[in-house]
Design an enzyme around this catalytic site. Sequence first.
Site, PDB file in Angstrom:
ATOM      1  N   SER A  27      54.527  60.332 -20.525  1.00  0.00           N
ATOM      2  CA  SER A  27      52.976  60.352 -20.647  1.00  0.00           C
ATOM      3  C   SER A  27      52.552  61.683 -20.120  1.00  0.00           C
ATOM      4  O   SER A  27      53.436  62.264 -19.064  1.00  0.00           O
ATOM      5  CB  SER A  27      52.144  59.122 -19.788  1.00  0.00           C
ATOM      6  OG  SER A  27      52.646  59.162 -18.785  1.00  0.00           O
ATOM      7  N   ASP A  40      51.886  78.923 -18.992  1.00  0.00           N
ATOM      8  CA  ASP A  40      51.866  77.764 -18.288  1.00  0.00           C
ATOM      9  C   ASP A  40      53.318  76.687 -18.539  1.00  0.00           C
ATOM     10  O   ASP A  40      53.199  75.555 -18.687  1.00  0.00           O
ATOM     11  CB  ASP A  40      50.635  76.763 -18.693  1.00  0.00           C
ATOM     12  CG  ASP A  40      50.483  75.702 -17.710  1.00  0.00           C
ATOM     13  OD1 ASP A  40      50.886  75.934 -16.447  1.00  0.00           O
ATOM     14  OD2 ASP A  40      49.930  74.636 -17.872  1.00  0.00           O
ATOM     15  N   GLY A  56      47.825  61.703 -23.072  1.00  0.00           N
ATOM     16  CA  GLY A  56      48.145  60.192 -23.563  1.00  0.00           C
ATOM     17  C   GLY A  56      49.536  59.923 -23.421  1.00  0.00           C
ATOM     18  O   GLY A  56      50.224  60.445 -22.712  1.00  0.00           O
TER      19      GLY A  56
HETATM   20  P1  AMP Z   1      53.140  65.650 -23.285  1.00  0.00           P
HETATM   21  O1  AMP Z   1      52.003  64.663 -23.598  1.00  0.00           O
HETATM   22  O2  AMP Z   1      53.285  66.352 -24.605  1.00  0.00           O
HETATM   23  O3  AMP Z   1      52.843  66.452 -22.321  1.00  0.00           O
HETATM   24  O4  AMP Z   1      54.223  64.807 -22.975  1.00  0.00           O
HETATM   25  C1  AMP Z   1      54.557  63.757 -21.641  1.00  0.00           C
HETATM   26  C2  AMP Z   1      56.224  63.656 -21.938  1.00  0.00           C
HETATM   27  O5  AMP Z   1      56.722  62.894 -22.923  1.00  0.00           O
HETATM   28  C3  AMP Z   1      57.034  64.715 -21.859  1.00  0.00           C
HETATM   29  O6  AMP Z   1      57.245  65.246 -20.302  1.00  0.00           O
HETATM   30  C4  AMP Z   1      58.539  64.289 -22.502  1.00  0.00           C
HETATM   31  O7  AMP Z   1      59.140  63.470 -21.380  1.00  0.00           O
HETATM   32  C5  AMP Z   1      57.815  63.373 -23.436  1.00  0.00           C
HETATM   33  N1  AMP Z   1      57.824  63.763 -24.950  1.00  0.00           N
HETATM   34  C6  AMP Z   1      56.717  64.270 -25.543  1.00  0.00           C
HETATM   35  N2  AMP Z   1      56.952  64.737 -26.702  1.00  0.00           N
HETATM   36  C7  AMP Z   1      58.547  64.273 -26.864  1.00  0.00           C
HETATM   37  C8  AMP Z   1      59.492  64.544 -27.942  1.00  0.00           C
HETATM   38  N3  AMP Z   1      58.977  64.964 -29.044  1.00  0.00           N
HETATM   39  N4  AMP Z   1      60.525  64.090 -27.788  1.00  0.00           N
HETATM   40  C9  AMP Z   1      61.052  63.565 -26.630  1.00  0.00           C
HETATM   41  N5  AMP Z   1      60.057  63.416 -25.520  1.00  0.00           N
HETATM   42  C10 AMP Z   1      58.984  63.880 -25.436  1.00  0.00           C
END
Ligand code: AMP
Length: 390
Positions: free
Chosen positions: A31, A148, A35
Site C-alpha cells: 500500500s 524522488d 491506495g
Molecule cells: P505504490 O502504491 O505504487 O507506492 O506501491 C506500494 C507498494 O506496493 C510498493 O512499495 C510495492 O511493495 C508494492 N507494489 C506496487 N506495485 C507493484 C508491482 N507491480 N509488483 C509488485 N509489487 C508492487
Amino acid sequence: MSRLSQFYTVEVGDTKFTILKRYQNLKPIGSGAQGIVCAAVDTETQQNVAIKKLSRPFQNVTHAKRAYREFKLMKLVNHKNIIGLLNAFTPQRSLEDFQDVYLVMELMDANLCQVIQMDLDHERMSYLLYQMLCGIKHLHSAGIIHRDLKPSNIVVKSDCTLKILDFGLARTAGTTFMMTPYVVTRYYRAPEVILGMGYTENVDIWSVGCIMGEMIRGGVLFPGTDHIDQWNKIIEQLGTPSQQFMMRLQPTVRNYVENRPRFTGFPFDKLFPDVLFPSDSSEHNRLKASQARDLLSRMLVIDPERRISVDDALLHPYINVWYDELEVNAPAPGPYDHSVDEREHTVEQWKELIYQEVMEYESSRGRGASSSQPSPASNSIEPNGTDSMR
Ligand code: AMP
C-alpha cells in the site's frame, strides 16, 4: 455481455476491489499514499499481475494531479526498467458515478526496502544499480527528471530484474498542503531538492548513491526527521560544502546553511569500511569493493556540479560490466506534455480529466483488452523543486 456482469467485487482487508472478472485470486501485496496494491492472476493470459486501486483519485488536488500524471506517463513510457501498464479500467460508467481507477501492471516479487536488508554480493548489487541507471536514463530521455527515487518505489524479481514504479515529483509537486496518514520519505532527496535550488538530471544520481550506500551499510544514510535534520546528517558525514556551492543558494537558505557548524566530513573508506563488504578477501572482491567505494564517492557529492552524471555512472567500472547498448540507449518515448500538470484545476475538473483519460484508454484497446504496448502520445518536463527548505 452486460457491462455490470464483467465485474465482481472482492474485499481485500478493509478495501473493496470491483474489478474485471478476468482478474482472480487477489492477495494484498502493498500500500502507498494512493491506495492498495494486490497480486492477481489474469485468467485470459495466465499471467500474474499487480492491480493498484486508486480510490477517488480526484478527492483532492494533490492526489488528482499525481494520479493523472502517473497514468499519462505509464501509458507513454516503455522500457524494461520502468513498470509497464497492462490494463486500466473503472467499474463506473458515467462521470457522475465515477469513483475509482484500477491500474493493472506487471507483477514483481518485492520492493527494494526488502532487498536492501539482504547481504548482496557485488554481482547482484551492481546489476540492480545498472538497471536503476538504465531506467533513470530512459526517463531523462523523455524529459522526466524523477527527484524522488526511493526503495519503496523500486521493485525487483527474484531473478534480480528491476523496475521503477513511479515518475517522481511533478514540477509543481508539494505546493499543496495535504493531511495524509502516510509519512513521506525524504531520505533519498538530493541537496538541491532539500535546499530548493535548480537541478539537472544528476539530481537522481544522489538518490542512487543513497540507495547504494544503504545496501552496503544496511541502514539509511541520512535519516533526517525533517529537512533541517537531514541536512545536518549529510554535512556531518560528507562535510560542509564549498563556498562556491553556498554562492548558488538563495539568500535565506544560504544564511541558514552558512551558519551551521562546520564539518570536515569523513573519507569514504571510513564511511564505508572494508568490514561492510563481502568478507572473503579474494582479489576479485577486494577490487570490487574499491570500485564500489569509488563509485559511491562520485555519487554522494553534495555539489551537483561535481557529482557524476548518469552517463558516466553507466560507464564506471563497477557498473559497465553490464553495459548493453539496447538497454542503455533504448529509443526515447514521446516527450510528456508538462503543461498539463502545471495547470491548476478544481477537484471537479480533475475528476473529468481523469475520467476522460480512463475512457480514452479503455476505448483505445477495447474493454478488458490487455497489452504492454503504450499508446502513442506526444509532448516535455522540466525543473523546479518546491518541496524544499525555502
Ligand atoms: P505504490 O502504491 O505504487 O507506492 O506501491 C506500494 C507498494 O506496493 C510498493 O512499495 C510495492 O511493495 C508494492 N507494489 C506496487 N506495485 C507493484 C508491482 N507491480 N509488483 C509488485 N509489487 C508492487
